[in-house]
Design a protein around this motif. Structure first.
Motif, mmCIF file in Angstrom:
data_model
loop_
_atom_site.group_PDB
_atom_site.id
_atom_site.type_symbol
_atom_site.label_atom_id
_atom_site.label_comp_id
_atom_site.label_asym_id
_atom_site.label_seq_id
_atom_site.Cartn_x
_atom_site.Cartn_y
_atom_site.Cartn_z
ATOM 1 N N LEU A 184 0.827 -1.204 0.000
ATOM 2 C CA LEU A 184 0.000 0.000 0.000
ATOM 3 C C LEU A 184 0.861 1.253 0.000
ATOM 4 O O LEU A 184 0.599 2.209 -0.745
ATOM 5 C CB LEU A 184 -0.937 -0.001 1.215
ATOM 6 N N LEU A 185 1.903 1.261 0.816
ATOM 7 C CA LEU A 185 2.766 2.437 0.885
ATOM 8 C C LEU A 185 3.535 2.640 -0.418
ATOM 9 O O LEU A 185 3.711 3.775 -0.863
ATOM 10 C CB LEU A 185 3.743 2.308 2.059
ATOM 11 N N GLY B 4 3.238 5.737 -2.854
ATOM 12 C CA GLY B 4 4.474 6.430 -3.188
ATOM 13 C C GLY B 4 4.678 6.651 -4.674
ATOM 14 O O GLY B 4 5.349 7.595 -5.071
ATOM 15 N N VAL B 5 4.097 5.795 -5.518
ATOM 16 C CA VAL B 5 4.283 5.956 -6.964
ATOM 17 C C VAL B 5 3.141 6.728 -7.603
ATOM 18 O O VAL B 5 3.110 6.871 -8.824
ATOM 19 C CB VAL B 5 4.455 4.596 -7.680
ATOM 20 N N GLY B 6 2.196 7.211 -6.796
ATOM 21 C CA GLY B 6 1.199 8.118 -7.359
ATOM 22 C C GLY B 6 -0.250 7.707 -7.225
ATOM 23 O O GLY B 6 -1.130 8.392 -7.736
ATOM 24 N N ALA B 7 -0.527 6.593 -6.539
ATOM 25 C CA ALA B 7 -1.922 6.223 -6.310
ATOM 26 C C ALA B 7 -2.529 7.175 -5.283
ATOM 27 O O ALA B 7 -1.854 7.628 -4.358
ATOM 28 C CB ALA B 7 -2.025 4.783 -5.830
ATOM 29 N N ASP B 8 -3.820 7.470 -5.454
ATOM 30 C CA ASP B 8 -4.504 8.386 -4.542
ATOM 31 C C ASP B 8 -5.310 7.662 -3.477
ATOM 32 O O ASP B 8 -5.570 8.199 -2.413
ATOM 33 C CB ASP B 8 -5.456 9.294 -5.339
ATOM 34 N N ASP B 9 -5.731 6.457 -3.778
ATOM 35 C CA ASP B 9 -6.545 5.690 -2.844
ATOM 36 C C ASP B 9 -6.361 4.221 -3.191
ATOM 37 O O ASP B 9 -5.812 3.882 -4.241
ATOM 38 C CB ASP B 9 -8.014 6.101 -2.960
ATOM 39 N N TYR B 10 -6.801 3.346 -2.289
ATOM 40 C CA TYR B 10 -6.670 1.920 -2.549
ATOM 41 C C TYR B 10 -7.841 1.182 -1.925
ATOM 42 O O TYR B 10 -8.480 1.660 -0.990
ATOM 43 C CB TYR B 10 -5.351 1.380 -1.982
ATOM 44 N N HIS C 272 -1.862 7.153 4.304
ATOM 45 C CA HIS C 272 -1.507 8.371 3.575
ATOM 46 C C HIS C 272 -0.590 9.272 4.405
ATOM 47 O O HIS C 272 0.295 9.928 3.853
ATOM 48 C CB HIS C 272 -2.768 9.128 3.163
ATOM 49 N N VAL C 273 -0.788 9.309 5.709
ATOM 50 C CA VAL C 273 0.114 10.084 6.566
ATOM 51 C C VAL C 273 1.530 9.509 6.483
ATOM 52 O O VAL C 273 2.514 10.255 6.377
ATOM 53 C CB VAL C 273 -0.387 10.109 8.025
ATOM 54 N N ARG D 149 4.717 11.540 5.169
ATOM 55 C CA ARG D 149 5.921 11.718 5.989
ATOM 56 C C ARG D 149 7.184 11.314 5.239
ATOM 57 O O ARG D 149 8.247 11.913 5.415
ATOM 58 C CB ARG D 149 5.797 10.887 7.273
ATOM 59 N N ARG D 150 7.081 10.285 4.424
ATOM 60 C CA ARG D 150 8.247 9.865 3.648
ATOM 61 C C ARG D 150 8.719 10.963 2.708
ATOM 62 O O ARG D 150 9.897 11.016 2.352
ATOM 63 C CB ARG D 150 7.905 8.613 2.832
ATOM 64 N N LYS D 151 7.813 11.816 2.287
ATOM 65 C CA LYS D 151 8.161 12.837 1.301
ATOM 66 C C LYS D 151 8.569 14.162 1.938
ATOM 67 O O LYS D 151 9.422 14.863 1.389
ATOM 68 C CB LYS D 151 6.976 13.049 0.348
ATOM 69 N N ILE D 152 7.949 14.541 3.069
ATOM 70 C CA ILE D 152 8.286 15.838 3.668
ATOM 71 C C ILE D 152 9.093 15.701 4.947
ATOM 72 O O ILE D 152 9.593 16.692 5.467
ATOM 73 C CB ILE D 152 7.029 16.690 3.937
ATOM 74 N N GLY D 153 9.198 14.467 5.455
ATOM 75 C CA GLY D 153 9.912 14.255 6.706
ATOM 76 C C GLY D 153 8.951 13.985 7.850
ATOM 77 O O GLY D 153 7.916 14.653 7.975
ATOM 78 N N ALA D 154 9.296 13.027 8.684
ATOM 79 C CA ALA D 154 8.392 12.597 9.755
ATOM 80 C C ALA D 154 8.138 13.680 10.792
ATOM 81 O O ALA D 154 7.086 13.708 11.431
ATOM 82 C CB ALA D 154 8.963 11.350 10.435
#
Length: 244
Positions: A103-104, A108-114, A216-217, A221-226
């Motif tokens: 899921l993560l 991370g590759v651009g999915a908006d929901d699952y 999603h959080v 966090r992976r993109k902006i920092g935890a």
């Protein structure tokens, strides 16, 4: 390339005419999804493998993609990477495994929901409608300069361009990640419950999707920092904006 099967179901409401590409290698599931979305008024095309999905996306230009992870040719994660490189589009990812790593990676590759199989067609149709409404809201917000930008130290959130910058670099967020960050930033340091976030970002009126918020959080966090997002255990999340 698997040939794209275009089918428009006429039983749905007139005038919607949004295009949805369904990428699913199990014919029964693909047909059920196409029938349900057709009944909702969408034009639906179906692809059954990775290469066919990418080709179909390029030629058919859908407004949204429903994408299974496990596909012949190459998997849904690679499909998502390739189509998002062509043009940003909302993606609802389907997975047969309730695996947080999958899921993560998908987020991370651009999915908006699952959604995890098995799922109800009613819920899938609701998720598709929510994702498309979010796109419409984003387009409307882009035409409203009054929203402007918010800056918290090195973090800048530009509502007009829907861009996020951290320091001197851009942060590439999915539409859902941007909306989640913008929602938290609207009330910096205030704790928003998962239920509040579901209502504001996902338009969900029940608490059945709290794990969606958590996933999603984590991706954000992976993109902006935890350190930018604080967890309040048992309650929700807050943007840890520096005090001015």
């Amino acid at each position: 390339m698997t040939e794209i099967q275009q089918e428009t179901i006429s039983s749905g409401p007139v005038g919607t005419q949004r295009r949805v590409l369904v990428v699913e290698d199990e014919p029964t599931i693909a047909e059920s999804i196409a029938a349900r979305l057709g009944a909702e008024g969408f034009k639906v095309a179906v692809a059954h493998d990775g290469p066919g999905a990418v080709d179909g996306f390029h030629t058919w230009q859908p407004d949204l993609v429903v994408l299974d992870i496990m596909l012949p040719g190459f998997d849904g994660l690679e499909v998502c990477r390739r189509i998002q490189a062509q043009r940003p589009v909302p993606v609802l990812m389907l997975t047969a495994r309730d695996d947080e790593t999958d899921l993560l990676v998908g987020l991370g590759v651009g999915a908006d929901d699952y959604m995890t199989k098995p799922f109800s067609m009613r819920e899938l149709a609701a998720r598709v409608n929510v994702l498309l409404r979010r796109v419409e809201r984003a387009q409307q917000a882009a035409r409203t300069p009054a929203l402007g930008s918010l800056r918290f130290g090195e973090l800048e959130i530009d509502h007009v361009q829907r861009r996020v910058r951290l320091g001197s670099g851009d942060v590439h967020l999915t539409p859902t990640e941007f909306d989640l960050l913008a929602c938290l930033a609207a009330q910096p340091r205030a704790v928003l419950t998962r239920e509040q976030l579901l209502a504001e970002v996902w338009d969900w009126t029940d608490a059945s999707g709290t794990r969606t918020v958590d996933s999603h959080v984590k991706a954000l966090r992976r993109k902006i920092g935890a350190s930018w997002i604080r967890t309040v255990h048992g309650v929700g999340y807050a943007l840890e904006a520096p005090l001015s």
